[in-house]
Design a protein around this motif. Structure first.
Motif, PDB file in Angstrom:
ATOM      1  N   ALA A  77     -65.385  36.318   7.879  1.00 44.98           N
ATOM      2  CA  ALA A  77     -65.525  35.652   9.177  1.00 44.98           C
ATOM      3  C   ALA A  77     -64.959  36.517  10.298  1.00 44.98           C
ATOM      4  CB  ALA A  77     -64.818  34.298   9.143  1.00 44.98           C
ATOM      5  N   ALA A  78     -63.815  37.123  10.071  1.00 44.70           N
ATOM      6  CA  ALA A  78     -63.209  37.990  11.086  1.00 44.70           C
ATOM      7  C   ALA A  78     -64.090  39.209  11.356  1.00 44.70           C
ATOM      8  CB  ALA A  78     -61.824  38.432  10.620  1.00 44.70           C
ATOM      9  N   LEU A  79     -64.650  39.788  10.316  1.00 41.39           N
ATOM     10  CA  LEU A  79     -65.530  40.946  10.485  1.00 41.39           C
ATOM     11  C   LEU A  79     -66.790  40.559  11.246  1.00 41.39           C
ATOM     12  CD1 LEU A  79     -66.139  43.901   9.958  1.00 41.39           C
ATOM     13  CD2 LEU A  79     -67.006  43.258   7.685  1.00 41.39           C
ATOM     14  N   ALA A  80     -67.318  39.365  10.979  1.00 44.64           N
ATOM     15  CA  ALA A  80     -68.501  38.901  11.708  1.00 44.64           C
ATOM     16  C   ALA A  80     -68.210  38.815  13.203  1.00 44.64           C
ATOM     17  CB  ALA A  80     -68.939  37.537  11.177  1.00 44.64           C
ATOM     18  N   ALA A  81     -67.062  38.231  13.553  1.00 41.51           N
ATOM     19  CA  ALA A  81     -66.703  38.105  14.972  1.00 41.51           C
ATOM     20  C   ALA A  81     -66.550  39.472  15.619  1.00 41.51           C
ATOM     21  CB  ALA A  81     -65.405  37.306  15.090  1.00 41.51           C
ATOM     22  N   ALA A  82     -65.881  40.402  14.943  1.00 40.21           N
ATOM     23  CA  ALA A  82     -65.644  41.727  15.516  1.00 40.21           C
ATOM     24  C   ALA A  82     -66.935  42.538  15.619  1.00 40.21           C
ATOM     25  CB  ALA A  82     -64.619  42.471  14.674  1.00 40.21           C
ATOM     26  N   LEU A  83     -67.787  42.464  14.600  1.00 41.55           N
ATOM     27  CA  LEU A  83     -69.051  43.206  14.639  1.00 41.55           C
ATOM     28  C   LEU A  83     -69.934  42.721  15.788  1.00 41.55           C
ATOM     29  CD1 LEU A  83     -69.958  43.451  10.834  1.00 41.55           C
ATOM     30  CD2 LEU A  83     -69.260  45.327  12.347  1.00 41.55           C
ATOM     31  N   TYR A  84     -69.933  41.438  16.023  1.00 45.33           N
ATOM     32  CA  TYR A  84     -70.768  40.890  17.097  1.00 45.33           C
ATOM     33  C   TYR A  84     -70.212  41.261  18.471  1.00 45.33           C
ATOM     34  CZ  TYR A  84     -73.386  37.629  19.985  1.00 45.33           C
ATOM     35  OH  TYR A  84     -74.203  37.080  20.958  1.00 45.33           O
ATOM     36  N   ALA A  85     -68.921  41.049  18.669  1.00 52.29           N
ATOM     37  CA  ALA A  85     -68.339  41.232  20.003  1.00 52.29           C
ATOM     38  C   ALA A  85     -68.087  42.689  20.348  1.00 52.29           C
ATOM     39  CB  ALA A  85     -67.029  40.456  20.091  1.00 52.29           C
ATOM     40  N   ASP A  86     -67.716  43.506  19.380  1.00 52.44           N
ATOM     41  CA  ASP A  86     -67.301  44.878  19.692  1.00 52.44           C
ATOM     42  C   ASP A  86     -68.324  45.927  19.284  1.00 52.44           C
ATOM     43  OD1 ASP A  86     -64.192  44.715  20.509  1.00 52.44           O
ATOM     44  OD2 ASP A  86     -64.588  43.246  18.933  1.00 52.44           O
ATOM     45  N   LYS A  87     -69.070  45.701  18.232  1.00 50.81           N
ATOM     46  CA  LYS A  87     -70.039  46.689  17.768  1.00 50.81           C
ATOM     47  C   LYS A  87     -71.470  46.310  18.138  1.00 50.81           C
ATOM     48  CE  LYS A  87     -67.033  49.380  15.844  1.00 50.81           C
ATOM     49  NZ  LYS A  87     -66.753  50.726  16.387  1.00 50.81           N
TER      50      LYS A  87
ATOM     51  N   ASP B 239     -61.552  34.412  20.497  1.00 49.21           N
ATOM     52  CA  ASP B 239     -62.561  34.543  21.558  1.00 49.21           C
ATOM     53  C   ASP B 239     -63.820  35.233  21.039  1.00 49.21           C
ATOM     54  OD1 ASP B 239     -60.879  33.306  23.336  1.00 49.21           O
ATOM     55  OD2 ASP B 239     -60.139  35.179  24.227  1.00 49.21           O
ATOM     56  N   SER B 240     -63.640  36.282  20.252  1.00 50.91           N
ATOM     57  CA  SER B 240     -64.806  36.993  19.702  1.00 50.91           C
ATOM     58  C   SER B 240     -65.609  36.080  18.777  1.00 50.91           C
ATOM     59  CB  SER B 240     -64.350  38.243  18.944  1.00 50.91           C
ATOM     60  OG  SER B 240     -63.778  39.188  19.818  1.00 50.91           O
ATOM     61  N   LEU B 241     -64.930  35.261  17.983  1.00 50.60           N
ATOM     62  CA  LEU B 241     -65.645  34.328  17.112  1.00 50.60           C
ATOM     63  C   LEU B 241     -66.403  33.290  17.937  1.00 50.60           C
ATOM     64  CD1 LEU B 241     -66.298  33.375  14.242  1.00 50.60           C
ATOM     65  CD2 LEU B 241     -64.232  31.952  14.325  1.00 50.60           C
ATOM     66  N   GLN B 242     -65.808  32.851  19.025  1.00 51.21           N
ATOM     67  CA  GLN B 242     -66.482  31.894  19.901  1.00 51.21           C
ATOM     68  C   GLN B 242     -67.758  32.506  20.494  1.00 51.21           C
ATOM     69  OE1 GLN B 242     -64.200  30.634  23.307  1.00 51.21           O
ATOM     70  NE2 GLN B 242     -65.503  28.854  23.675  1.00 51.21           N
ATOM     71  N   HIS B 243     -67.665  33.765  20.919  1.00 52.66           N
ATOM     72  CA  HIS B 243     -68.863  34.447  21.449  1.00 52.66           C
ATOM     73  C   HIS B 243     -69.960  34.524  20.398  1.00 52.66           C
ATOM     74  CE1 HIS B 243     -66.823  35.213  25.089  1.00 52.66           C
ATOM     75  NE2 HIS B 243     -66.109  36.275  24.690  1.00 52.66           N
ATOM     76  N   PHE B 244     -69.570  34.787  19.167  1.00 55.94           N
ATOM     77  CA  PHE B 244     -70.571  34.893  18.097  1.00 55.94           C
ATOM     78  C   PHE B 244     -71.201  33.524  17.818  1.00 55.94           C
ATOM     79  CE2 PHE B 244     -71.358  34.332  13.493  1.00 55.94           C
ATOM     80  CZ  PHE B 244     -72.466  35.164  13.370  1.00 55.94           C
ATOM     81  N   ILE B 245     -70.392  32.485  17.703  1.00 61.12           N
ATOM     82  CA  ILE B 245     -70.920  31.156  17.368  1.00 61.12           C
ATOM     83  C   ILE B 245     -71.853  30.650  18.470  1.00 61.12           C
ATOM     84  CG2 ILE B 245     -70.264  28.738  17.046  1.00 61.12           C
ATOM     85  CD1 ILE B 245     -67.792  29.713  15.542  1.00 61.12           C
ATOM     86  N   THR B 246     -71.482  30.919  19.711  1.00 57.88           N
ATOM     87  CA  THR B 246     -72.303  30.426  20.848  1.00 57.88           C
ATOM     88  C   THR B 246     -73.366  31.434  21.261  1.00 57.88           C
ATOM     89  OG1 THR B 246     -70.699  31.309  22.434  1.00 57.88           O
ATOM     90  CG2 THR B 246     -70.401  29.031  21.699  1.00 57.88           C
TER      91      THR B 246
END
Length: 217
Positions: A160-170, A208-215
């Motif tokens: 889950a953490a990697l998903a948030a970081a990959l979406y927001a930063d990569k 915050d990054s996870l929120q960006h990914f979910i939304t």
């Protein structure tokens, strides 16, 4: 002395000789007395006590120990190292929960560097990656997440953490979707921001990054 006179008696089979009563009494004094039931019980009880005492003494004098002194010392050393690693891991999680991220990073890093031979060091790497995302280099954090996601494949938090970081930063939405699918298949709680913030104590930037990914924002 004259021998005792045997008194003949008649029976159906013929004549038999019966010793006088006085002679029978004199013979009985030469025989050993028959033991009573009480004497037998007492003597057998004493024998059992002697056997038990002998057995106990032999057990005290010889106790089998499957470990040598060197093996016992090595086992105690491993136990001490595991105990110290667990203490540092718990301390890092406690510091992370209190928002003391630099101190938490130091505690997680100590486990990773000093106890890398122990399996629990992989869980310290999870904590280290999450805290690095908040206070350190995010590229290093993501590289750590990717490495740990292989070592601990199936551990939902790191996916889950990697998903948030990959979406927001990569900016890699497809890779993020794959990682998040693994995480939520194993634990649906990671779709809940309150869960990662209040229960898992993720750093604010990662929440915050996870929120960006979910939304998808």
């Amino acid at each position: 002395m004259q021998p005792p006179v045997m008194t003949p008696t008649s029976s159906a089979a013929g004549v038999s000789l019966v010793a006088p009563a006085s002679t029978a009494s004199s013979w009985s004094c030469l025989l050993p007395p028959s033991p009573t039931r009480r004497q037998l019980l007492v003597s057998s009880g004493g024998l059992l006590q002697l056997l038990a005492a002998g057995r106990a003494g032999s057990e005290e004098s010889y106790q089998y120990d499957p470990l040598t002194a060197a093996e016992r010392a090595a086992s105690e050393s491993v136990s001490r190292r595991v105990g110290e690693a667990v203490r540092l891991l718990d301390l890092g999680r406690e510091l992370q929960a209190r928002g003391e991220f630099p101190a938490a990073l130091a505690s997680f890093t100590a486990v990773v560097s000093e106890y890398k031979d122990l399996a629990l060091s992989e869980y310290a790497r999870v904590g280290r990656a999450l805290v690095l995302y908040e206070v350190g280099d995010r590229d290093e954090s993501i590289a750590e997440m990717e490495d740990v996601s292989v070592a601990l494949r199936g551990y939902p938090e790191i996916h889950a953490a990697l998903a948030a970081a990959l979406y927001a930063d990569k900016h890699a939405p497809l890779l993020a979707e794959n990682q998040f699918a693994i995480a939520t298949l194993l634990d649906p709680h990671y779709t809940d921001l309150a869960y990662v913030r209040d229960t898992k104590h993720w750093p604010p930037s990662l929440v915050d990054s996870l929120q960006h990914f979910i939304t998808l924002s």
